[in-house]
Scaffold this motif. Structure first.
Motif, PDB file in Angstrom:
ATOM      1  N   ASN A 142       0.815  -1.229   0.000  1.00 25.15           N
ATOM      2  CA  ASN A 142       0.000   0.000   0.000  1.00 25.15           C
ATOM      3  C   ASN A 142       0.841   1.268   0.000  1.00 25.15           C
ATOM      4  OD1 ASN A 142       1.016   0.070   2.583  1.00 25.15           O
ATOM      5  ND2 ASN A 142      -0.968  -0.198   3.621  1.00 25.15           N
ATOM      6  N   GLY A 143       2.163   1.113  -0.116  1.00 25.14           N
ATOM      7  CA  GLY A 143       3.055   2.261  -0.160  1.00 25.14           C
ATOM      8  C   GLY A 143       3.598   2.683   1.194  1.00 25.14           C
ATOM      9  N   LYS A 144       3.105   2.084   2.270  1.00 23.86           N
ATOM     10  CA  LYS A 144       3.602   2.438   3.599  1.00 23.86           C
ATOM     11  C   LYS A 144       5.057   2.016   3.741  1.00 23.86           C
ATOM     12  CE  LYS A 144       2.785   1.758   8.557  1.00 23.86           C
ATOM     13  NZ  LYS A 144       1.958   1.080   9.593  1.00 23.86           N
ATOM     14  N   VAL A 145       5.853   2.919   4.319  1.00 22.61           N
ATOM     15  CA  VAL A 145       7.281   2.665   4.504  1.00 22.61           C
ATOM     16  C   VAL A 145       7.574   2.511   5.993  1.00 22.61           C
ATOM     17  CG1 VAL A 145       9.602   3.630   4.239  1.00 22.61           C
ATOM     18  CG2 VAL A 145       7.917   3.905   2.399  1.00 22.61           C
ATOM     19  N   ILE A 146       8.244   1.426   6.343  1.00 22.62           N
ATOM     20  CA  ILE A 146       8.594   1.153   7.740  1.00 22.62           C
ATOM     21  C   ILE A 146      10.113   1.097   7.858  1.00 22.62           C
ATOM     22  CG2 ILE A 146       8.385  -0.454   9.672  1.00 22.62           C
ATOM     23  CD1 ILE A 146       5.808  -1.510   8.396  1.00 22.62           C
ATOM     24  N   VAL A 147      10.664   2.034   8.621  1.00 26.14           N
ATOM     25  CA  VAL A 147      12.105   2.015   8.887  1.00 26.14           C
ATOM     26  C   VAL A 147      12.353   1.015  10.007  1.00 26.14           C
ATOM     27  CG1 VAL A 147      14.114   3.368   9.592  1.00 26.14           C
ATOM     28  CG2 VAL A 147      12.332   4.416   8.168  1.00 26.14           C
ATOM     29  N   LEU A 148      13.106  -0.032   9.716  1.00 31.73           N
ATOM     30  CA  LEU A 148      13.240  -1.150  10.647  1.00 31.73           C
ATOM     31  C   LEU A 148      14.292  -0.924  11.733  1.00 31.73           C
ATOM     32  CD1 LEU A 148      13.061  -4.068   8.067  1.00 31.73           C
ATOM     33  CD2 LEU A 148      11.225  -3.197   9.508  1.00 31.73           C
ATOM     34  N   ASP A 149      15.196   0.024  11.522  1.00 38.06           N
ATOM     35  CA  ASP A 149      16.305   0.217  12.452  1.00 38.06           C
ATOM     36  C   ASP A 149      15.839   0.387  13.889  1.00 38.06           C
ATOM     37  OD1 ASP A 149      16.951   0.663   9.829  1.00 38.06           O
ATOM     38  OD2 ASP A 149      18.259   2.362  10.208  1.00 38.06           O
ATOM     39  N   ASN A 150      14.822   1.232  14.082  1.00 43.15           N
ATOM     40  CA  ASN A 150      14.400   1.594  15.428  1.00 43.15           C
ATOM     41  C   ASN A 150      13.167   0.837  15.911  1.00 43.15           C
ATOM     42  OD1 ASN A 150      16.428   3.587  15.423  1.00 43.15           O
ATOM     43  ND2 ASN A 150      15.068   5.013  14.362  1.00 43.15           N
ATOM     44  N   LYS A 151      12.645  -0.049  15.076  1.00 42.80           N
ATOM     45  CA  LYS A 151      11.423  -0.748  15.448  1.00 42.80           C
ATOM     46  C   LYS A 151      11.701  -1.847  16.480  1.00 42.80           C
ATOM     47  CE  LYS A 151       7.982   1.026  13.077  1.00 42.80           C
ATOM     48  NZ  LYS A 151       6.769   1.536  13.746  1.00 42.80           N
ATOM     49  N   ALA A 157       3.049  -5.604  10.388  1.00 40.42           N
ATOM     50  CA  ALA A 157       1.945  -5.442   9.444  1.00 40.42           C
ATOM     51  C   ALA A 157       1.292  -6.797   9.215  1.00 40.42           C
ATOM     52  CB  ALA A 157       2.463  -4.874   8.117  1.00 40.42           C
ATOM     53  N   LYS A 158       0.097  -6.755   8.588  1.00 32.77           N
ATOM     54  CA  LYS A 158      -0.613  -7.975   8.210  1.00 32.77           C
ATOM     55  C   LYS A 158      -1.112  -7.841   6.788  1.00 32.77           C
ATOM     56  CE  LYS A 158      -2.224  -9.360  12.820  1.00 32.77           C
ATOM     57  NZ  LYS A 158      -3.407  -9.730  13.643  1.00 32.77           N
ATOM     58  N   ALA A 159      -1.092  -8.954   6.060  1.00 26.92           N
ATOM     59  CA  ALA A 159      -1.660  -9.017   4.719  1.00 26.92           C
ATOM     60  C   ALA A 159      -2.450 -10.313   4.646  1.00 26.92           C
ATOM     61  CB  ALA A 159      -0.561  -8.993   3.663  1.00 26.92           C
ATOM     62  N   GLY A 160      -3.765 -10.213   4.760  1.00 33.47           N
ATOM     63  CA  GLY A 160      -4.583 -11.414   4.873  1.00 33.47           C
ATOM     64  C   GLY A 160      -4.252 -12.123   6.168  1.00 33.47           C
ATOM     65  N   LYS A 161      -3.869 -13.387   6.059  1.00 39.19           N
ATOM     66  CA  LYS A 161      -3.504 -14.169   7.243  1.00 39.19           C
ATOM     67  C   LYS A 161      -1.990 -14.245   7.450  1.00 39.19           C
ATOM     68  CE  LYS A 161      -7.653 -15.321   8.526  1.00 39.19           C
ATOM     69  NZ  LYS A 161      -8.201 -14.897   9.831  1.00 39.19           N
ATOM     70  N   VAL A 162      -1.258 -13.421   6.717  1.00 38.75           N
ATOM     71  CA  VAL A 162       0.200 -13.406   6.843  1.00 38.75           C
ATOM     72  C   VAL A 162       0.620 -12.225   7.707  1.00 38.75           C
ATOM     73  CG1 VAL A 162       2.392 -13.202   5.596  1.00 38.75           C
ATOM     74  CG2 VAL A 162       0.510 -14.522   4.615  1.00 38.75           C
ATOM     75  N   GLU A 163       1.432 -12.508   8.715  1.00 42.91           N
ATOM     76  CA  GLU A 163       1.968 -11.466   9.578  1.00 42.91           C
ATOM     77  C   GLU A 163       3.421 -11.188   9.223  1.00 42.91           C
ATOM     78  OE1 GLU A 163      -0.520 -11.906  13.779  1.00 42.91           O
ATOM     79  OE2 GLU A 163       1.578 -12.540  13.650  1.00 42.91           O
ATOM     80  N   VAL A 164       3.771  -9.917   9.233  1.00 45.69           N
ATOM     81  CA  VAL A 164       5.153  -9.503   9.037  1.00 45.69           C
ATOM     82  C   VAL A 164       5.717  -9.165  10.408  1.00 45.69           C
ATOM     83  CG1 VAL A 164       6.723  -7.960   7.829  1.00 45.69           C
ATOM     84  CG2 VAL A 164       4.494  -8.517   6.825  1.00 45.69           C
ATOM     85  N   ASN A 165       6.703  -9.928  10.846  1.00 49.76           N
ATOM     86  CA  ASN A 165       7.237  -9.761  12.201  1.00 49.76           C
ATOM     87  C   ASN A 165       8.721  -9.445  12.181  1.00 49.76           C
ATOM     88  OD1 ASN A 165       4.780 -10.533  13.583  1.00 49.76           O
ATOM     89  ND2 ASN A 165       5.198 -12.623  12.923  1.00 49.76           N
ATOM     90  N   LYS A 166       9.116  -8.485  13.017  1.00 52.91           N
ATOM     91  CA  LYS A 166      10.528  -8.303  13.298  1.00 52.91           C
ATOM     92  C   LYS A 166      10.840  -9.210  14.475  1.00 52.91           C
ATOM     93  CE  LYS A 166      14.143  -4.977  14.455  1.00 52.91           C
ATOM     94  NZ  LYS A 166      14.483  -3.565  14.782  1.00 52.91           N
ATOM     95  N   ILE A 167      11.673 -10.222  14.251  1.00 49.34           N
ATOM     96  CA  ILE A 167      11.885 -11.238  15.285  1.00 49.34           C
ATOM     97  C   ILE A 167      13.220 -11.083  16.008  1.00 49.34           C
ATOM     98  CG2 ILE A 167      10.382 -12.896  14.136  1.00 49.34           C
ATOM     99  CD1 ILE A 167      12.835 -14.286  13.039  1.00 49.34           C
ATOM    100  N   ALA A 168      14.082 -10.217  15.475  1.00 45.33           N
ATOM    101  CA  ALA A 168      15.372  -9.961  16.131  1.00 45.33           C
ATOM    102  C   ALA A 168      15.978  -8.746  15.458  1.00 45.33           C
ATOM    103  CB  ALA A 168      16.310 -11.167  16.025  1.00 45.33           C
ATOM    104  N   ASP A 169      17.028  -8.205  16.080  1.00 46.31           N
ATOM    105  CA  ASP A 169      17.725  -7.093  15.456  1.00 46.31           C
ATOM    106  C   ASP A 169      18.322  -7.563  14.141  1.00 46.31           C
ATOM    107  OD1 ASP A 169      18.896  -4.622  15.045  1.00 46.31           O
ATOM    108  OD2 ASP A 169      20.705  -5.132  16.175  1.00 46.31           O
ATOM    109  N   GLY A 170      17.873  -6.955  13.053  1.00 46.00           N
ATOM    110  CA  GLY A 170      18.397  -7.321  11.754  1.00 46.00           C
ATOM    111  C   GLY A 170      17.712  -8.488  11.086  1.00 46.00           C
ATOM    112  N   LYS A 171      16.523  -8.882  11.574  1.00 43.98           N
ATOM    113  CA  LYS A 171      15.863 -10.052  10.989  1.00 43.98           C
ATOM    114  C   LYS A 171      14.357  -9.865  10.943  1.00 43.98           C
ATOM    115  CE  LYS A 171      15.916 -15.119  11.154  1.00 43.98           C
ATOM    116  NZ  LYS A 171      16.496 -16.306  11.813  1.00 43.98           N
ATOM    117  N   LEU A 172      13.804 -10.139   9.756  1.00 37.22           N
ATOM    118  CA  LEU A 172      12.375 -10.019   9.483  1.00 37.22           C
ATOM    119  C   LEU A 172      11.847 -11.388   9.092  1.00 37.22           C
ATOM    120  CD1 LEU A 172      10.560  -7.415   9.321  1.00 37.22           C
ATOM    121  CD2 LEU A 172      10.903  -7.496   6.845  1.00 37.22           C
TER     122      LEU A 172
END
Length: 403
Positions: A142-151, A157-172
C-alpha cells in the motif's frame, strides 16, 4: 547471548564502533549476567606474559567512562562497587585479548611487493566513519514505509492471514497464521513487499515459504507476501545470499538485471549491483540454472556464473569460485584477492556509506588481504597506505584516493 556475539560486541564497544542498539543490548546483558563474562575467554589467555594486565586504576577509569556513557541504563538496585569493578576488569581483559587476536588476523599483501611509502600517511580526520549495521526499510504494497532500524520486535503489518514480524535485530520474518489460506490479491496481482538496505546497511528476511535471504548493503529484494501457483519468484538488485526452502513442485526464481536463476532448493550468492559489469551467481550447495535470453547453464557447487549487465550480451562465463571470498561479506569480513583499488573502494563505499573519488592511475597496483567489516574505515585505509604508493584524504563522508 552466545559467547561469540558477546566477544564481538565487546570488541566493538572498546573500538568505539558499536551502534546504539548493540551497545544498549551489551550493557544491559552484562549488568544482568555478570557471572557469564569470565567464561568468554580462556583464563590462560589472561596471564601477564600472554596479554596485557590492567591495574585497578586503569580498570576504574574504564568503569567510569562506561558509567558516564549516556547509553548505559543504571539498574534500579545498584550492584556493590567491588563487583562492578571486578566485572569491568574482566571485560577490559576480554576486549584486549579480542583486539590482539583481531590484529593478528588482519594482513595485507601487495601482489607487486611495492615498497612501503614512508611519507604516505592518510589525512584522516578525528571524526570516525563507523562501519555499517542492521539497517533496512520495508515498503508494503500500500506504499507504507517502515524504517526497521528503530522498530521493536513484534508484528509490523498484516496481509490477509500473513503477519510480518521483526523477530530480532536485523531479521524479518513472514508467518502464515492459517494453513490453506489464499493469498490476498489486488487486481489479480499478488501483494508484493520490498526490503531495501541503504549504503551502510544489511538485513535478513525469512520469506513466506521459509527461504532465508541475507541482503548486503545498497540492495533490495521484492517478493510476494505469500507464494501461490506453481512457482516462487523474487527480484533482486544488489547482493544477497539465499538458502532456499526445498519444494520440488514449486521452483524458486531470482530475477536480476535481465538474468534469471532457477532453483529447487539450494544455497547460493548473487552479486548484481547495477554499477558492476556483471551479475555473478556463486553456488555453494545444490544446483541452479543461470539463464539470459536463449543462453543457459547449470551450475554445480563451488562454481560461479558471470553474465554481463549489458542487455544485448548473452554470453555466460563460468569459473571455479573462491567461496571464502564470495561469502566474506556475510561472515563479517572484507577479503581482497589481488583486487584493484577501484574494486576495493566500491565495496568500501557501500559498507561505510562514503563517496569515493579516484585521482591518479592505479592500474599497476593490486591488493590482497582480510579485514574485519566491524572496524572503522581509518584502519583499513591506513593498512592500504602501508603497502602501496597510495594515500587517502577523508573529508566528511568523502574519501579521495591519491597517488
Amino acid at each position: 547471548m552466545n559467547q561469540d556475539k558477546l566477544k564481538y560486541l565487546l570488541q566493538q564497544y572498546f573500538d568505539g564502533t558499536i551502534n546504539s542498539y548493540d551497545c544498549e543490548e551489551l550493557l544491559n546483558y552484562l549488568k544482568d549476567n555478570p557471572g557469564e563474562v569470565s567464561g568468554v575467554v580462556d583464563e590462560k589467555l589472561l596471564k601477564l606474559d600472554e596479554g596485557p594486565e590492567l591495574t585497578p586504576l586503569q580498570a576504574r577509569n574504564v568503569l567510569d567512562s562506561i558509567k558516564a556513557d549516556p547509553r548505559f541504563i543504571e539498574s534500579k538496585t545498584a550492584k556493590p562497587k567491588a563487583k562492578i569493578l571486578s566485572l569491568f576488569i574482566t571485560i577490559t581483559k576480554v576486549a584486549a585479548v579480542v583486539t590482539f587476536f583481531s590484529a593478528v588476523g588482519v594482513y595485507f599483501i601487495n601482489k607487486n611487493k611495492i615498497p612501503q611509502n614512508q611519507n604516505g600517511v592518510a589525512a584522516i580526520k578525528s571524526t570516525k566513519i563507523l562501519p555499517g549495521g542492521n539497517k533496512a526499510v520495508l515498503t508494503l504494497a500500500n506504499g507504507k514505509v517502515i524504517v526497521l532500524d528503530n522498530k521493536a520486535n513484534g508484528t509490523l503489518a498484516k496481509a490477509g492471514k500473513v503477519e510480518v514480524n521483526k523477530i530480532a535485530d536485523g531479521k524479518l520474518a513472514y508467518n502464515t497464521q492459517a494453513a490453506g489460506v489464499k493469498p490476498k490479491v489486488i487486481d489479480n496481482a499478488l501483494v508484493y513487499n520490498m526490503l531495501s538496505t541503504p549504503r551502510g546497511g544489511q538485513y535478513q528476511v525469512v520469506l513466506p515459504d521459509g527461504t532465508q535471504v541475507w541482503l548486503n548493503s545498497a540492495s533490495s529484494l521484492s517478493y510476494p507476501v505469500e507464494f501461490s501457483g506453481n512457482e516462487r519468484r523474487v527480484k533482486l538488485t544488489g547482493e544477497a545470499y539465499f538458502e532456499v526452502a526445498k519444494n520440488k513442485d514449486k521452483p524458486f526464481y531470482v530475477t536480476s538485471n535481465n538474468t534469471q536463476i532457477r532453483v529447487l532448493g539450494t544455497h547460493f550468492n548473487i552479486s548484481a549491483y547495477s554499477d558492476d559489469q556483471e551479475v555473478t551467481t556463486t553456488l555453494l550447495e545444490g544446483l541452479v540454472q543461470v539463464s539470459k535470453n536463449n543462453n543457459q547453464f547449470v551450475l554445480k557447487p563451488g562454481w560461479q556464473a558471470m553474465v554481463s549487465n549489458d542487455a544485448d550480451a548473452n554470453q555466460i562465463r563460468v569459473a571455479q569460485a573462491n567461496i571464502n571470498e564470495v561469502m566474506a561479506w556475510k561472515n563479517g569480513y572484507f577479503i581482497f584477492n589481488d583486487d584493484n583499488i577501484a574494486t576495493i573502494m566500491k565495496k568500501v563505499s557501500r559498507w561505510y556509506d562514503v563517496d569515493v573519488e579516484l585521482k591518479g592511475n592505479f592500474a599497476n597496483q593490486n591488493f590482497g588481504g582480510t579485514f574485519y567489516r566491524s572496524k572503522g574505515i581509518d584502519e583499513l585505509l591506513k593498512n592500504l597506505e602501508k603497502i602501496g604508493k597510495i594515500h587517502f584524504k577523508v573529508s566528511g563522508r568523502r574519501v579521495t584516493v591519491m597517488e
